[in-house]
Scaffold this active site. Structure first.
Site, short mmCIF file in Angstrom:
data_model
loop_
_atom_site.label_atom_id
_atom_site.label_comp_id
_atom_site.label_asym_id
_atom_site.label_seq_id
_atom_site.Cartn_x
_atom_site.Cartn_y
_atom_site.Cartn_z
CD GLU A 1 -5.57 1.97 -3.00
OE1 GLU A 1 -6.49 1.96 -2.69
OE2 GLU A 1 -4.57 2.06 -2.27
CG HIS B 1 -1.76 1.02 1.03
ND1 HIS B 1 -1.65 2.37 1.38
CD2 HIS B 1 -3.25 0.75 0.72
CE1 HIS B 1 -2.97 2.97 1.30
NE2 HIS B 1 -4.06 2.08 0.85
P1 13P Z 1 -9.98 5.84 0.18
O1 13P Z 1 -11.05 5.11 -0.43
O2 13P Z 1 -10.48 6.57 1.62
O3 13P Z 1 -9.60 7.28 -0.71
O4 13P Z 1 -8.77 5.01 0.51
C1 13P Z 1 -8.21 4.29 -0.51
C2 13P Z 1 -7.42 3.17 -0.06
O5 13P Z 1 -6.09 3.88 0.43
C3 13P Z 1 -7.37 1.91 0.10
O6 13P Z 1 -6.62 1.10 0.14
#
Ligand code: 13P
Length: 258
Positions: free
Chosen positions: A172, A99
């Protein structure tokens, strides 16, 4: 070809304490079960310590759970680390690794993330590997090269060790996390398509999911974008009502498409 279930992964980060996680399970595990269908898979990723609650109270659940990290090592003198085997023993079907919050705050490298994926693969846990570019990289058109540089060490390691594993790759973009902004459809499609090309070249079995500001307002646009097979949800997954609405919005879109 049979369509794979759409994957909803709730990343609770460090937002719920042990007791708060217990309350969530007590109040909502039946309703969570009811949301799972042959087209919908749900995974909750609480803190390490809360995993035992899921193991104890959700044994016959239709949804799954997973951790948010694991050690690069199998076992040994690594104070504070949590091994993949223990996660398997706690019933984890998936585990998030790489992450951006860990890459940034703990300087995790792509090589370490590749080792974590190997540990998970050896114990039969499916790694959910997060990759994504910063705002600056996005603005200077570097998305594709950043994604490749994050993914290649993982693919090289996995194929060199000939470990058969399924991967979930979570795209992400850092600028979308917690910002309320999501990429437009063409950026999302191009980013996922560049990831797909790499994975196909290495003959990996995979699922592509998107994370960053997934909520009741953005889910329909995201889940109707080509190549999106699931979502990784942060803050909106903490509130059961929001999570349920997100899943239901996807299900009604899916039903309309059939
Ligand atoms: P949000 O959905 O709060 O933007 O966070 C995304 C995230 O980091 C999921 O791993």
């Amino acid at each position: 070809m049979k369509k794979q279930p759409f994957l909803f992964v709730a990343n609770w980060k460090m937002e719920k304490s042990f007791q708060e996680s217990a309350l969530f399970i007590r109040a909502h595990s039946q309703e969570l079960n009811a949301l799972v269908t042959q087209h919908t898979e749900i995974v909750i990723c609480p803190s390490f310590v809360a995993l035992s609650l899921f193991m104890q109270h959700c044994k016959s659940a239709l949804f799954s759970w997973g951790a948010q990290d694991c050690s690069t090592y199998f076992a040994g003198p690594y104070t504070g680390q949590v091994d993949a085997l223990s996660l398997k023993e706690l019933g984890c079907r998936y585990t998030i690794i790489g992450h951006s919050e860990r890459r940034t705050a703990y300087s995790e490298t792509n090589e370490q993330i590749a080792h974590k994926a190997m540990q998970l693969a050896h114990t039969g846990i499916i790694p959910i590997v997060c990759i994504g570019e910063t705002l600056q990289e996005f603005q200077s058109g570097k998305t594709t090269s950043v994604l490749a540089s994050q993914l290649l060490p993982l693919l090289e390691t996995i194929t060199r060790k000939e470990t058969a594993t399924e991967l979930v790759i979570a795209y992400e973009p850092l600028w979308a996390i917690g910002s309320g902004t999501v990429p437009n459809a063409s950026h999302l499609k191009n980013a996922l398509s560049s990831i797909k090309t790499l994975l196909d070249a290495y003959c990996i079995t995979y699922k592509l999911i998107y994370g960053g500001s997934v909520n009741e307002q953005t889910i329909t646009r995201i889940c109707t974008t080509e190549l999106v097979q699931g979502v990784l949800i942060g803050s909106a997954s903490l509130d059961f009502k929001k999570l349920k609405n997100i899943v239901s919005l996807h299900q009604s879109t899916y039903n309309k498409e059939q």
